[in-house]
Design a protein around this motif. Sequence first.
Motif, PDB file in Angstrom:
ATOM      1  N   ALA A  18       0.796  -1.106   0.057  1.00 51.36           N
ATOM      2  CA  ALA A  18       0.101   0.016   0.008  1.00 51.36           C
ATOM      3  C   ALA A  18       1.050   1.066  -0.069  1.00 51.36           C
ATOM      4  O   ALA A  18       2.000   1.320   0.406  1.00 51.36           O
ATOM      5  N   THR A  19       0.238   2.349  -0.591  1.00 51.18           N
ATOM      6  CA  THR A  19       0.998   3.783  -0.254  1.00 51.18           C
ATOM      7  C   THR A  19       0.917   3.960   1.138  1.00 51.18           C
ATOM      8  O   THR A  19      -0.419   3.752   1.701  1.00 51.18           O
ATOM      9  N   VAL A  20       1.921   4.667   1.546  1.00 51.27           N
ATOM     10  CA  VAL A  20       1.716   4.966   2.856  1.00 51.27           C
ATOM     11  C   VAL A  20       2.192   6.543   3.130  1.00 51.27           C
ATOM     12  O   VAL A  20       3.280   6.966   2.709  1.00 51.27           O
ATOM     13  N   ALA A  21       1.409   7.573   3.541  1.00 55.01           N
ATOM     14  CA  ALA A  21       1.807   8.778   3.769  1.00 55.01           C
ATOM     15  C   ALA A  21       2.654   8.804   4.967  1.00 55.01           C
ATOM     16  O   ALA A  21       2.600   8.120   5.991  1.00 55.01           O
ATOM     17  N   ALA A  22       3.303  10.170   5.267  1.00 54.07           N
ATOM     18  CA  ALA A  22       4.220  10.202   6.466  1.00 54.07           C
ATOM     19  C   ALA A  22       3.337  10.286   7.938  1.00 54.07           C
ATOM     20  O   ALA A  22       4.081   9.917   8.721  1.00 54.07           O
ATOM     21  N   ASP A  23       2.157  10.549   7.706  1.00 56.37           N
ATOM     22  CA  ASP A  23       1.412  10.495   8.764  1.00 56.37           C
ATOM     23  C   ASP A  23       1.031   9.150   9.257  1.00 56.37           C
ATOM     24  O   ASP A  23      -0.002   8.949  10.254  1.00 56.37           O
ATOM     25  N   GLY A  24       1.295   8.129   8.513  1.00 53.13           N
ATOM     26  CA  GLY A  24       0.844   6.783   8.523  1.00 53.13           C
ATOM     27  C   GLY A  24      -0.483   6.550   7.891  1.00 53.13           C
ATOM     28  O   GLY A  24      -0.808   5.352   8.281  1.00 53.13           O
ATOM     29  N   SER A  25      -1.029   7.459   7.090  1.00 54.07           N
ATOM     30  CA  SER A  25      -2.262   6.895   6.689  1.00 54.07           C
ATOM     31  C   SER A  25      -1.808   6.218   5.215  1.00 54.07           C
ATOM     32  O   SER A  25      -0.991   6.438   4.619  1.00 54.07           O
ATOM     33  N   CYS A  26      -2.811   5.132   5.139  1.00 52.52           N
ATOM     34  CA  CYS A  26      -2.649   4.112   4.254  1.00 52.52           C
ATOM     35  C   CYS A  26      -3.488   4.057   2.996  1.00 52.52           C
ATOM     36  O   CYS A  26      -4.832   4.536   3.299  1.00 52.52           O
ATOM     37  N   GLY A  27      -2.893   3.992   1.928  1.00 58.36           N
ATOM     38  CA  GLY A  27      -3.980   3.856   0.623  1.00 58.36           C
ATOM     39  C   GLY A  27      -4.526   2.455   0.773  1.00 58.36           C
ATOM     40  O   GLY A  27      -4.394   1.543   1.581  1.00 58.36           O
ATOM     41  N   PRO A  28      -5.318   2.162  -0.587  1.00 58.37           N
ATOM     42  CA  PRO A  28      -5.874   0.808  -0.455  1.00 58.37           C
ATOM     43  C   PRO A  28      -4.669  -0.437  -0.626  1.00 58.37           C
ATOM     44  O   PRO A  28      -3.729  -0.136  -1.369  1.00 58.37           O
ATOM     45  N   LEU A  29      -5.108  -1.434   0.242  1.00 57.52           N
ATOM     46  CA  LEU A  29      -4.144  -2.390   0.265  1.00 57.52           C
ATOM     47  C   LEU A  29      -4.334  -3.266  -0.820  1.00 57.52           C
ATOM     48  O   LEU A  29      -5.300  -4.051  -1.232  1.00 57.52           O
ATOM     49  N   LYS A  30      -3.301  -3.771  -1.513  1.00 53.47           N
ATOM     50  CA  LYS A  30      -3.418  -4.696  -2.741  1.00 53.47           C
ATOM     51  C   LYS A  30      -2.556  -5.880  -2.390  1.00 53.47           C
ATOM     52  O   LYS A  30      -1.497  -5.967  -1.693  1.00 53.47           O
ATOM     53  N   ARG A  31      -2.811  -7.120  -2.802  1.00 53.20           N
ATOM     54  CA  ARG A  31      -2.362  -8.301  -2.609  1.00 53.20           C
ATOM     55  C   ARG A  31      -1.955  -9.249  -3.913  1.00 53.20           C
ATOM     56  O   ARG A  31      -2.679  -9.174  -4.520  1.00 53.20           O
ATOM     57  N   HIS A  32      -1.154 -10.009  -3.749  1.00 51.16           N
ATOM     58  CA  HIS A  32      -0.666 -10.838  -4.681  1.00 51.16           C
ATOM     59  C   HIS A  32      -0.333 -12.157  -4.187  1.00 51.16           C
ATOM     60  O   HIS A  32       0.582 -12.073  -3.388  1.00 51.16           O
ATOM     61  N   GLU A  33      -0.697 -13.126  -4.571  1.00 55.56           N
ATOM     62  CA  GLU A  33      -0.539 -14.598  -3.966  1.00 55.56           C
ATOM     63  C   GLU A  33       0.660 -15.019  -4.736  1.00 55.56           C
ATOM     64  O   GLU A  33       0.908 -15.015  -5.938  1.00 55.56           O
ATOM     65  N   ILE A  34       1.495 -15.674  -3.796  1.00 55.28           N
ATOM     66  CA  ILE A  34       2.725 -16.087  -4.377  1.00 55.28           C
ATOM     67  C   ILE A  34       2.610 -17.531  -5.164  1.00 55.28           C
ATOM     68  O   ILE A  34       3.320 -17.685  -6.136  1.00 55.28           O
ATOM     69  N   ARG A  35       1.818 -18.446  -4.423  1.00 51.38           N
ATOM     70  CA  ARG A  35       1.548 -19.560  -5.037  1.00 51.38           C
ATOM     71  C   ARG A  35       2.784 -20.529  -4.931  1.00 51.38           C
ATOM     72  O   ARG A  35       3.805 -20.528  -4.107  1.00 51.38           O
ATOM     73  N   ASP A  36       3.370 -20.946  -6.320  1.00 47.43           N
ATOM     74  CA  ASP A  36       4.374 -21.700  -6.408  1.00 47.43           C
ATOM     75  C   ASP A  36       5.636 -21.058  -6.943  1.00 47.43           C
ATOM     76  O   ASP A  36       6.699 -21.386  -7.286  1.00 47.43           O
ATOM     77  N   GLU A  37       5.188 -19.641  -7.468  1.00 49.86           N
ATOM     78  CA  GLU A  37       6.342 -18.602  -7.878  1.00 49.86           C
ATOM     79  C   GLU A  37       7.215 -18.202  -6.734  1.00 49.86           C
ATOM     80  O   GLU A  37       7.236 -17.074  -6.489  1.00 49.86           O
ATOM     81  N   THR A  38       8.096 -19.054  -6.205  1.00 49.10           N
ATOM     82  CA  THR A  38       8.910 -18.629  -5.126  1.00 49.10           C
ATOM     83  C   THR A  38      10.504 -18.431  -5.567  1.00 49.10           C
ATOM     84  O   THR A  38      11.141 -18.058  -4.668  1.00 49.10           O
ATOM     85  N   ASP A  45       9.627  -9.876  -9.570  1.00 48.12           N
ATOM     86  CA  ASP A  45       8.804  -9.311 -10.882  1.00 48.12           C
ATOM     87  C   ASP A  45       7.398  -9.004 -10.132  1.00 48.12           C
ATOM     88  O   ASP A  45       6.841  -7.913 -10.405  1.00 48.12           O
ATOM     89  N   ALA A  46       6.817 -10.145  -9.406  1.00 49.94           N
ATOM     90  CA  ALA A  46       5.458  -9.725  -8.987  1.00 49.94           C
ATOM     91  C   ALA A  46       5.543  -8.635  -7.958  1.00 49.94           C
ATOM     92  O   ALA A  46       4.515  -7.712  -7.881  1.00 49.94           O
ATOM     93  N   LEU A  47       6.489  -8.099  -7.007  1.00 51.03           N
ATOM     94  CA  LEU A  47       6.722  -7.172  -6.209  1.00 51.03           C
ATOM     95  C   LEU A  47       6.680  -6.122  -6.794  1.00 51.03           C
ATOM     96  O   LEU A  47       5.746  -5.215  -6.555  1.00 51.03           O
ATOM     97  N   ALA A  48       7.610  -5.887  -7.990  1.00 48.04           N
ATOM     98  CA  ALA A  48       7.619  -4.625  -8.687  1.00 48.04           C
ATOM     99  C   ALA A  48       6.235  -4.361  -9.483  1.00 48.04           C
ATOM    100  O   ALA A  48       5.903  -3.374  -9.385  1.00 48.04           O
ATOM    101  N   ALA A  49       5.847  -5.278  -9.775  1.00 52.44           N
ATOM    102  CA  ALA A  49       4.342  -4.930 -10.593  1.00 52.44           C
ATOM    103  C   ALA A  49       3.284  -4.589  -9.418  1.00 52.44           C
ATOM    104  O   ALA A  49       2.578  -3.573  -9.993  1.00 52.44           O
ATOM    105  N   LEU A  50       3.285  -5.138  -8.354  1.00 54.91           N
ATOM    106  CA  LEU A  50       2.423  -4.581  -7.385  1.00 54.91           C
ATOM    107  C   LEU A  50       2.632  -3.139  -6.876  1.00 54.91           C
ATOM    108  O   LEU A  50       1.773  -2.503  -6.769  1.00 54.91           O
ATOM    109  N   ALA A  51       4.048  -2.926  -6.762  1.00 52.13           N
ATOM    110  CA  ALA A  51       4.418  -1.695  -6.504  1.00 52.13           C
ATOM    111  C   ALA A  51       3.843  -0.610  -7.574  1.00 52.13           C
ATOM    112  O   ALA A  51       3.378   0.498  -7.162  1.00 52.13           O
ATOM    113  N   ARG A  52       4.133  -0.990  -8.900  1.00 46.86           N
ATOM    114  CA  ARG A  52       3.607   0.062  -9.710  1.00 46.86           C
ATOM    115  C   ARG A  52       2.036   0.048 -10.003  1.00 46.86           C
ATOM    116  O   ARG A  52       1.747   1.206  -9.868  1.00 46.86           O
ATOM    117  N   GLU A  53       1.324  -0.977  -9.512  1.00 52.39           N
ATOM    118  CA  GLU A  53      -0.023  -0.984  -9.469  1.00 52.39           C
ATOM    119  C   GLU A  53      -0.594  -0.013  -8.372  1.00 52.39           C
ATOM    120  O   GLU A  53      -1.490   0.826  -8.566  1.00 52.39           O
TER     121      GLU A  53
END
Length: 321
Positions: A18-38, A45-53
């Motif tokens: 999630a995006t987090v402001a300096a005061d600790g307020s949080c944007g919407p939480l997004k999630r990506h399941e890792i499953r077998d791609e460990t 790749d998945a983390l970078a894509a989620l950060a961009r999203e």
Amino acid sequence: MNKPVIGVDLGATNIRAATVAADGSCGPLKRHEIRDETSPEAVADALAALAREVSGKARPAAVGIGLAGWLDSEGKVVRNGPNLGWRDVPFWQLVADRLPRTGVVLTNDLRAIAQGEYLFGGGFGSRILAVVFMGSGIGSCVMIDGVPLSGTTNMACEIGHIRVVPRNGRACGCGQRGCLEAYVGGHNLERRVRHDLETGISTTILDLAGGDPRAITGATIEQAAAGGDPYALDLWCEAADYLGQALGSLVTYFNPDRLVLGGGLWQGAQTLRRLVKARISQMSSPAALDACLVADPKLGDRAGILGAAALARRSLEKKHE
Ligand SMILES: [Zn+2]
């Protein structure tokens, strides 16, 4: 600073961000399941894509990532990441390559949680803060004036791996024997109950788990103990002895003003909590205990995301100083 700062929790089965402001307020939480791609590359790749999203149209200014495991002292190489089976993985570089012109900070999950609780939660206002989380494993962090004590090789304050049984102790995931985590970590407790059931012990735990040994958790042990099951009570008494000894020593040794105790196993186990709190009182130096408030965490599963983002923000500010 207008570009978003992102906090990421990299767990065993999913990545949350999630995006987090300096005061600790949080944007919407997004999630990506890792499953077998460990594999480290697939997770990066998945983390970078989620950060961009999560950051939308703007390029993130910085990404802070908390993950379970031992990092090198630069915070760049995952020496041992037990959840994902990683050894000596240059994960910082993998993420940095995928997020150009973005600051990347990698930290241990408990340090991220402690940072979050210190800034916005149960550790707020504390000068010497000890945070211990008991879940599938045991994680801990001591913060002095808001700075986590990291140690010479980034292993400071790993209370889960202090030896509570000096000889012939149970095997721990770290390769040693007799560690606190071998007796109190959720995974180790569950494994132990399953093993004991095979040897024919009598307990209501299996019934409470619906007859399926794989469904045994800390919560089923707690339910059995609360109902007076002697085997479950014995397990909790032993766990409380070791936890009380370790936490009492921590209180005596660091003389913290706050001790925040959390984690899935801890929060769901009232009987264990009661026993442990009594033991801490017996095992601490009274002068240290009197000055220490035992508190609950307040941020739930957002603590690590808030803390990792705060660490990333701080590293950006340092760069601009
Ligand atoms: Zn260990």
